[in-house]
Structures are given as structure tokens and as C-alpha cells.
Write a protein that holds these residues in place. Structure first.
Motif, PDB file in Angstrom:
ATOM      1  N   GLN A  13       0.770  -1.129  -0.189  1.00 56.66           N
ATOM      2  CA  GLN A  13       0.178   0.003   0.134  1.00 56.66           C
ATOM      3  C   GLN A  13       0.851   1.204   0.034  1.00 56.66           C
ATOM      4  OE1 GLN A  13      -3.364   0.381  -0.295  1.00 56.66           O
ATOM      5  NE2 GLN A  13      -3.189   2.541  -0.339  1.00 56.66           N
ATOM      6  N   ALA A  14       1.896   1.189   0.761  1.00 58.90           N
ATOM      7  CA  ALA A  14       2.686   2.469   0.841  1.00 58.90           C
ATOM      8  C   ALA A  14       3.519   2.657  -0.520  1.00 58.90           C
ATOM      9  CB  ALA A  14       3.796   2.115   1.963  1.00 58.90           C
ATOM     10  N   PHE A  15       3.951   1.555  -1.082  1.00 61.94           N
ATOM     11  CA  PHE A  15       4.466   1.673  -2.386  1.00 61.94           C
ATOM     12  C   PHE A  15       3.652   2.313  -3.624  1.00 61.94           C
ATOM     13  CE2 PHE A  15       5.080  -0.451  -6.849  1.00 61.94           C
ATOM     14  CZ  PHE A  15       6.330   0.103  -7.063  1.00 61.94           C
ATOM     15  N   LEU A  16       2.494   1.961  -3.312  1.00 62.83           N
ATOM     16  CA  LEU A  16       1.332   2.545  -4.235  1.00 62.83           C
ATOM     17  C   LEU A  16       1.136   4.021  -4.201  1.00 62.83           C
ATOM     18  CD1 LEU A  16      -1.634  -0.263  -4.481  1.00 62.83           C
ATOM     19  CD2 LEU A  16       0.348   0.040  -6.082  1.00 62.83           C
ATOM     20  N   GLY A  90      -2.801  12.181   3.235  1.00 66.96           N
ATOM     21  CA  GLY A  90      -2.824  11.349   2.204  1.00 66.96           C
ATOM     22  C   GLY A  90      -1.827  11.602   0.995  1.00 66.96           C
ATOM     23  N   PRO A  91      -1.743  10.546  -0.042  1.00 67.31           N
ATOM     24  CA  PRO A  91      -0.816  11.151  -1.091  1.00 67.31           C
ATOM     25  C   PRO A  91      -0.870  12.173  -1.992  1.00 67.31           C
ATOM     26  CG  PRO A  91      -1.833   9.001  -1.739  1.00 67.31           C
ATOM     27  CD  PRO A  91      -2.130   9.380   0.012  1.00 67.31           C
ATOM     28  N   VAL A  92      -2.455  12.429  -2.124  1.00 70.64           N
ATOM     29  CA  VAL A  92      -2.683  13.661  -3.205  1.00 70.64           C
ATOM     30  C   VAL A  92      -2.668  14.761  -2.395  1.00 70.64           C
ATOM     31  CG1 VAL A  92      -4.808  14.571  -4.367  1.00 70.64           C
ATOM     32  CG2 VAL A  92      -4.496  11.983  -4.370  1.00 70.64           C
ATOM     33  N   PHE A  93      -2.859  14.793  -1.167  1.00 72.15           N
ATOM     34  CA  PHE A  93      -2.456  16.012  -0.408  1.00 72.15           C
ATOM     35  C   PHE A  93      -1.185  16.348  -0.218  1.00 72.15           C
ATOM     36  CE2 PHE A  93      -0.989  17.050   3.835  1.00 72.15           C
ATOM     37  CZ  PHE A  93      -1.399  18.552   4.005  1.00 72.15           C
ATOM     38  N   ALA A  94      -0.268  15.528  -0.225  1.00 72.08           N
ATOM     39  CA  ALA A  94       1.213  15.769  -0.038  1.00 72.08           C
ATOM     40  C   ALA A  94       1.827  15.865  -1.747  1.00 72.08           C
ATOM     41  CB  ALA A  94       1.778  14.286   0.408  1.00 72.08           C
ATOM     42  N   SER A  95       0.980  15.459  -2.729  1.00 73.21           N
ATOM     43  CA  SER A  95       1.362  15.849  -4.065  1.00 73.21           C
ATOM     44  C   SER A  95       1.363  17.229  -4.417  1.00 73.21           C
ATOM     45  CB  SER A  95       0.538  15.122  -4.973  1.00 73.21           C
ATOM     46  OG  SER A  95       0.806  13.595  -4.843  1.00 73.21           O
ATOM     47  N   VAL A  96       0.542  17.962  -3.747  1.00 69.31           N
ATOM     48  CA  VAL A  96       0.605  19.489  -3.791  1.00 69.31           C
ATOM     49  C   VAL A  96       1.908  20.127  -3.527  1.00 69.31           C
ATOM     50  CG1 VAL A  96      -0.513  21.787  -3.176  1.00 69.31           C
ATOM     51  CG2 VAL A  96      -1.950  19.698  -3.431  1.00 69.31           C
ATOM     52  N   ILE A 159      11.900  13.662  -5.955  1.00 69.79           N
ATOM     53  CA  ILE A 159      10.541  13.919  -5.359  1.00 69.79           C
ATOM     54  C   ILE A 159      10.435  12.486  -4.478  1.00 69.79           C
ATOM     55  CG2 ILE A 159       8.220  13.322  -6.092  1.00 69.79           C
ATOM     56  CD1 ILE A 159       8.857  15.072  -8.637  1.00 69.79           C
ATOM     57  N   ILE A 160      11.168  11.494  -4.940  1.00 71.84           N
ATOM     58  CA  ILE A 160      11.184  10.217  -4.174  1.00 71.84           C
ATOM     59  C   ILE A 160      11.582  10.531  -2.675  1.00 71.84           C
ATOM     60  CG2 ILE A 160      11.992   7.920  -3.770  1.00 71.84           C
ATOM     61  CD1 ILE A 160      11.902   7.518  -6.672  1.00 71.84           C
ATOM     62  N   ALA A 161      12.543  11.308  -2.568  1.00 76.98           N
ATOM     63  CA  ALA A 161      13.262  11.668  -1.315  1.00 76.98           C
ATOM     64  C   ALA A 161      12.190  12.449  -0.486  1.00 76.98           C
ATOM     65  CB  ALA A 161      14.528  12.320  -1.687  1.00 76.98           C
ATOM     66  N   PHE A 162      11.872  13.669  -1.094  1.00 78.17           N
ATOM     67  CA  PHE A 162      10.854  14.559  -0.651  1.00 78.17           C
ATOM     68  C   PHE A 162       9.710  13.881  -0.048  1.00 78.17           C
ATOM     69  CE2 PHE A 162      12.278  18.559  -3.032  1.00 78.17           C
ATOM     70  CZ  PHE A 162      13.473  18.487  -2.050  1.00 78.17           C
ATOM     71  N   SER A 163       9.144  12.650  -0.846  1.00 77.22           N
ATOM     72  CA  SER A 163       7.966  12.022  -0.486  1.00 77.22           C
ATOM     73  C   SER A 163       8.165  11.281   0.865  1.00 77.22           C
ATOM     74  CB  SER A 163       7.551  11.118  -1.465  1.00 77.22           C
ATOM     75  OG  SER A 163       8.549   9.978  -1.602  1.00 77.22           O
ATOM     76  N   VAL A 169       3.825  14.453   7.930  1.00 78.60           N
ATOM     77  CA  VAL A 169       2.755  15.150   8.110  1.00 78.60           C
ATOM     78  C   VAL A 169       1.508  14.555   7.579  1.00 78.60           C
ATOM     79  CG1 VAL A 169       3.502  17.621   7.988  1.00 78.60           C
ATOM     80  CG2 VAL A 169       3.099  16.553   5.802  1.00 78.60           C
ATOM     81  N   GLY A 170       1.719  13.052   7.533  1.00 76.58           N
ATOM     82  CA  GLY A 170       0.803  12.300   7.079  1.00 76.58           C
ATOM     83  C   GLY A 170       0.431  12.164   5.402  1.00 76.58           C
ATOM     84  N   GLY A 171       1.581  12.371   4.998  1.00 77.27           N
ATOM     85  CA  GLY A 171       1.490  12.321   3.337  1.00 77.27           C
ATOM     86  C   GLY A 171       1.232  10.555   2.825  1.00 77.27           C
ATOM     87  N   GLY A 172       1.353   9.847   3.612  1.00 74.08           N
ATOM     88  CA  GLY A 172       1.183   8.564   3.159  1.00 74.08           C
ATOM     89  C   GLY A 172       2.772   8.164   2.468  1.00 74.08           C
ATOM     90  N   GLY A 173       2.738   6.823   1.950  1.00 75.74           N
ATOM     91  CA  GLY A 173       3.638   6.351   1.197  1.00 75.74           C
ATOM     92  C   GLY A 173       4.817   5.776   1.877  1.00 75.74           C
ATOM     93  N   ILE A 174       5.812   5.272   1.501  1.00 75.20           N
ATOM     94  CA  ILE A 174       6.945   4.444   2.165  1.00 75.20           C
ATOM     95  C   ILE A 174       7.562   5.371   3.319  1.00 75.20           C
ATOM     96  CG2 ILE A 174       9.292   3.281   1.870  1.00 75.20           C
ATOM     97  CD1 ILE A 174       8.465   2.772  -1.199  1.00 75.20           C
TER      98      ILE A 174
END
Length: 219
Positions: A13-16, A90-96, A159-163, A169-174
């Protein structure tokens, strides 16, 4: 969590989520950063469309955004990101925030790629009567294609490093998985696996980027 069997579904799930964040961010980085990089280049080039005030404004804007540490940037724009995507995590929130950080980085890399083009190529195009838009689409971008591939590769890795930082802040991901389960719960296995997975992902991105860059160079 003390086994790879239990970790598997969470890791998947974190990878997705990380893939989603990176995909959204690189899309907007290229969509906005490429034209911005073109503007940065043509407005400072004496043979093209030199407009020093515009170049200085664009350059200052890019530099200001790039000067923000990502963790500060993502916290600073949380209200805007929440309003934009109607979510506070979530990931969409963090994508901003990831997109905002990636655009100026990619724009500067695009500008650098164009700067590596021999001036004689541009001079020949101008002498042949090519308009500016044709110089950009038929000369600058094709001539700088190798550098642009490398720029996209570097931007994705950044971006991977930033993610991973977005997990704070709860952005999700790995990164979020590493922090919530690895750091807060002192789960060494989770921390080790997430770090290894991030290393593998970055290495794969770099290998693919290098392959595409070498193939472009060989044409």
C-alpha cells in the motif's frame, strides 16, 4: 509487526501511495517546469527573446521556492493544499507540496540543458529564418533531449526523497510507513525494509534514466 508476512500488505500500500505521489508530481513538474525552463532560457539569451526584467522576476521566483526546505514548504502550504484537494492528509494532499517543490527544480535543470546547446545551432536556425516557437520545438528540445531525460530522472529521484519527508505530516507512502511503524514503534525490521525499498526504487529509476539517456546519445 515483527515479520515480513505482516509487513507485506502495508508495504504494498505504501509503495502504491509513493508511486501516486511521484506520478502526480512529475506530471506537473514537466507540464509547468518545461515551459518555465524555456522562458528562463529564451529571456536571457541575446539571440532569442532577451527580456532582462522578466528573466529576473522568473529567476527570483524559482530561487525563492527552491530555497525553502521541503518540510517547511509542506507545512507552510498545508491550508492551501487542504483547500485545493479537500483533504488534510494522504498522497494527493502531499502531491501539492511535492509538485510545487519539483517545478522550479525541473525548470532550472531544463534551462541548464538548453545552455549546453552549442550557440552555432541556434545561430543557424535564426539565420534560416525560423520563428521562436519553431526554434524551441524543433531545435532546443530535440538538441537537449539527453539532458532533459537526465533532468527528469534527477527530478523523480528528488521527489522520491521528498515523498519520504511528506510522511511526517501524514502524506502516506513509504516514508510515512517508516515513520509511523519503524520510528515511532521502534520497529527495526520495518525501518530497514523501507530504507532498502527506497534504495532499490531510486537505483531502478537511475538505471532506466541512464539507459534512455545513452540510447538518445547513440542516435
Amino acid at each position: 509487526m515483527n515479520s515480513l508476512t505482516n509487513l507485506g500488505p502495508l508495504l504494498y500500500q505504501a509503495f502504491l501511495e509513493t508511486t501516486l505521489m511521484v506520478s502526480i508530481s512529475i506530471f506537473f513538474a514537466v507540464l509547468i517546469g518545461l515551459p518555465l525552463g524555456v522562458l528562463l532560457f529564451v529571456t536571457q539569451h541575446h539571440l532569442l527573446f532577451k527580456v532582462k526584467p522578466l528573466n529576473q522576476v522568473l529567476g527570483a521566483l524559482v530561487n525563492v521556492i527552491r530555497s525553502f526546505p521541503f518540510i517547511i514548504l509542506i507545512v507552510a502550504i498545508m491550508p492551501f493544499a487542504t483547500w485545493l484537494v479537500n483533504a488534510s492528509h494522504g498522497p494527493v494532499f502531499a502531491s501539492v507540496a511535492l509538485s510545487i517543490a519539483a517545478v522550479p527544480l525541473f525548470a532550472r535543470l531544463v534551462e541548464s540543458s538548453f545552455n549546453s546547446i552549442h550557440s552555432g545551432v541556434i545561430e543557424a536556425s535564426i539565420a534560416g529564418g525560423a520563428p521562436l516557437y519553431m526554434i524551441v520545438t524543433d531545435v532546443l528540445i530535440p538538441e537537449a533531449k539527453k539532458g532533459l531525460i537526465q533532468a527528469i530522472t534527477l527530478t523523480i529521484i528528488t521527489i522520491i526523497a521528498f515523498s519520504a519527508t511528506a510522511g511526517v505530516v501524514g502524506g502516506g507512502g513509504i516514508g510515512d510507513l517508516a515513520i509511523r511503524y519503524g520510528y515511532y514503534r521502534y520497529d527495526t525490521l520495518t525501518m530497514a525494509v523501507t530504507v532498502i525499498l527506497l534504495i532499490i526504487i531510486v537505483q531502478l529509476v537511475q538505471l532506466i534514466g541512464d539507459f534512455l539517456s545513452r540510447r538518445e546519445e547513440g542516435k
